[in-house]
Design an enzyme around this catalytic site. Sequence first.
Site, short mmCIF file in Angstrom:
data_model
loop_
_atom_site.label_atom_id
_atom_site.label_comp_id
_atom_site.label_asym_id
_atom_site.label_seq_id
_atom_site.Cartn_x
_atom_site.Cartn_y
_atom_site.Cartn_z
N ARG A 41 0.82 -1.22 0.00
CA ARG A 41 0.00 0.00 0.00
C ARG A 41 0.85 1.27 0.00
NH1 ARG A 41 -2.41 -3.44 3.78
NH2 ARG A 41 -1.06 -2.66 5.44
N SER A 42 2.00 1.22 0.67
CA SER A 42 2.82 2.43 0.83
C SER A 42 3.94 2.53 -0.20
CB SER A 42 3.44 2.45 2.22
OG SER A 42 2.46 2.34 3.20
N ARG A 101 10.83 -12.15 22.19
CA ARG A 101 11.40 -11.58 23.42
C ARG A 101 11.81 -12.60 24.46
NH1 ARG A 101 6.76 -7.13 24.05
NH2 ARG A 101 7.49 -5.63 22.49
N CYS A 130 6.63 -1.78 25.75
CA CYS A 130 6.78 -0.35 26.06
C CYS A 130 6.56 -0.04 27.55
CB CYS A 130 5.83 0.47 25.20
SG CYS A 130 4.15 -0.17 25.15
N GLN A 157 -2.18 3.53 29.93
CA GLN A 157 -1.44 3.43 28.67
C GLN A 157 -2.12 4.18 27.52
OE1 GLN A 157 -0.08 -1.03 29.90
NE2 GLN A 157 0.25 -0.52 27.76
N GLY A 161 0.03 2.93 21.78
CA GLY A 161 0.41 1.52 21.93
C GLY A 161 -0.28 0.63 20.92
N LYS A 214 3.59 -9.83 30.18
CA LYS A 214 4.85 -9.36 29.57
C LYS A 214 5.64 -8.59 30.62
CE LYS A 214 2.96 -8.57 24.92
NZ LYS A 214 2.35 -7.51 24.08
N ARG A 236 -5.91 0.89 29.22
CA ARG A 236 -5.82 1.84 28.11
C ARG A 236 -6.60 3.10 28.48
NH1 ARG A 236 -2.27 1.11 24.50
NH2 ARG A 236 -3.06 -0.90 23.78
N HIS A 243 2.74 6.84 28.18
CA HIS A 243 2.21 5.93 29.20
C HIS A 243 2.57 6.45 30.59
CE1 HIS A 243 1.29 3.12 26.14
NE2 HIS A 243 2.12 2.14 26.42
P1 A2P Z 1 1.60 0.35 5.77
O1 A2P Z 1 1.54 1.77 6.23
O2 A2P Z 1 2.06 0.23 4.37
O3 A2P Z 1 0.35 -0.45 6.08
P2 A2P Z 1 1.24 0.90 13.05
O4 A2P Z 1 1.81 0.01 14.15
O5 A2P Z 1 1.38 2.35 13.36
O6 A2P Z 1 -0.15 0.48 12.68
O7 A2P Z 1 2.16 0.61 11.77
C1 A2P Z 1 2.31 -0.67 11.19
C2 A2P Z 1 3.45 -0.66 10.17
O8 A2P Z 1 3.60 -1.98 9.65
C3 A2P Z 1 3.19 0.24 8.98
O9 A2P Z 1 4.40 0.79 8.53
C4 A2P Z 1 2.63 -0.74 7.96
O10 A2P Z 1 2.81 -0.35 6.61
C5 A2P Z 1 3.50 -1.94 8.24
N1 A2P Z 1 2.88 -3.17 7.71
C6 A2P Z 1 1.65 -3.66 8.00
N2 A2P Z 1 1.42 -4.80 7.28
C7 A2P Z 1 2.52 -5.00 6.53
C8 A2P Z 1 2.91 -6.01 5.57
N3 A2P Z 1 2.11 -7.04 5.25
N4 A2P Z 1 4.14 -5.91 4.99
C9 A2P Z 1 4.94 -4.89 5.31
N5 A2P Z 1 4.65 -3.91 6.19
C10 A2P Z 1 3.46 -3.97 6.80
#
Ligand code: A2P
Length: 334
Positions: A41-42, A101, A130, A157, A161, A214, A236, A243
């Site tokens: 997506r990114s 971990r 965290c 928290q 998180g 944890k 939360r 936190h």
């Molecule tokens: P993306 O922004 O492309 O979905 P957060 O913890 O803030 O939700 O962020 C999760 C991070 O993990 C984001 O950078 C997200 O990218 C990435 N991510 C989620 N699913 C995947 C995947 N299948 N492959 C690679 N990166 C992922």
Amino acid sequence: MSKEFNVAIAGATGAVGIEMIKTLENRNFPVKNLRLLASKRSAGKTLTFKGTEITIEELTEDSFKDIDIALFSAGSDISKKYRQAVVNAGAVMIDNSSAFRMEDDVPLVVPEVNPEDVKLHNGVIANPNCSTIIMLVAVAPLHKAKKLKRLVAATYQATSGAGAKGMAELELQTRQLLNEEQISPEAFAHRIGFNLIPHIDAFYDNGYTKEELKMLHESRKMLHDDELQVSCTCVRVPIMRAHSEALNLEFENEITPEEARELLAAAPGVIVVDDPANLVYPMPIDATNQDDILVGRIRQDISRNDKCGLDIFVSGDQVLKGAALNAVQIAELL
Ligand code: A2P
């Protein structure tokens, strides 16, 4: 010339990933090349590092060629999926998820607490939970001097998180509730706006949540004490990204609040914020965007007949010391 490293960030677009980029920049980490990885997506979007735009790439098995250090913050499943690819490429994985971990050959490290453990790694180092990081930065200096026996914690928290979507949900619900609009909880099990939720991560049969255990198991591992008694309630709260924790501490030896303040004032990563007469104590708004953990409300536990108990209150930035900063500090140790 001092050595420079090729660094990859997996999950670069997430709440923690973005902060990892900023932390590498702010701390002037010796980065030769920075590779930003996220989901499909990114891919193709850009993020800025030291004034240069870097194109985000899709995370694949081939993402780690020539990489020295891979910072992971994309969730446990992604960390598990790509561990071998990172190790095969000869890089060191610093993983923010809970995936590895508790594995014996994976060091779990807070640089202010157990920096020596980093040497024991076989390609993977885990960044702790965290709440546990924030707690131990404050507790370890007291433990080293007076030996901690038992700790009882209640946490407050922040929504960060749960990642960027957690913070977005708090913001959206706050607006919706003020406008008397319908809300639909997604990131959390219940409404978070103007509420709190005594439930973080999955429940176990014994009634504790995974987050609470944890804090027990990770504290024992990092303080190298399997007898340490830890009982937590994790909650939360509708806070953006810092936190807080109320901690009741029982030590083997006597300790006064004055001694505790002196030990904490001399400890790395801690700021003593403790002047109730002038309304000064730790608060999440003051801990936000701060590297250090704020510690205050330091007082003798009057429920006891001895001077072996203390109550303290701590606040720390979940995204920074609770995640991104600690991961970059581990990279600095390497
Ligand atoms: P993306 O922004 O492309 O979905 P957060 O913890 O803030 O939700 O962020 C999760 C991070 O993990 C984001 O950078 C997200 O990218 C990435 N991510 C989620 N699913 C995947 C995947 N299948 N492959 C690679 N990166 C992922």
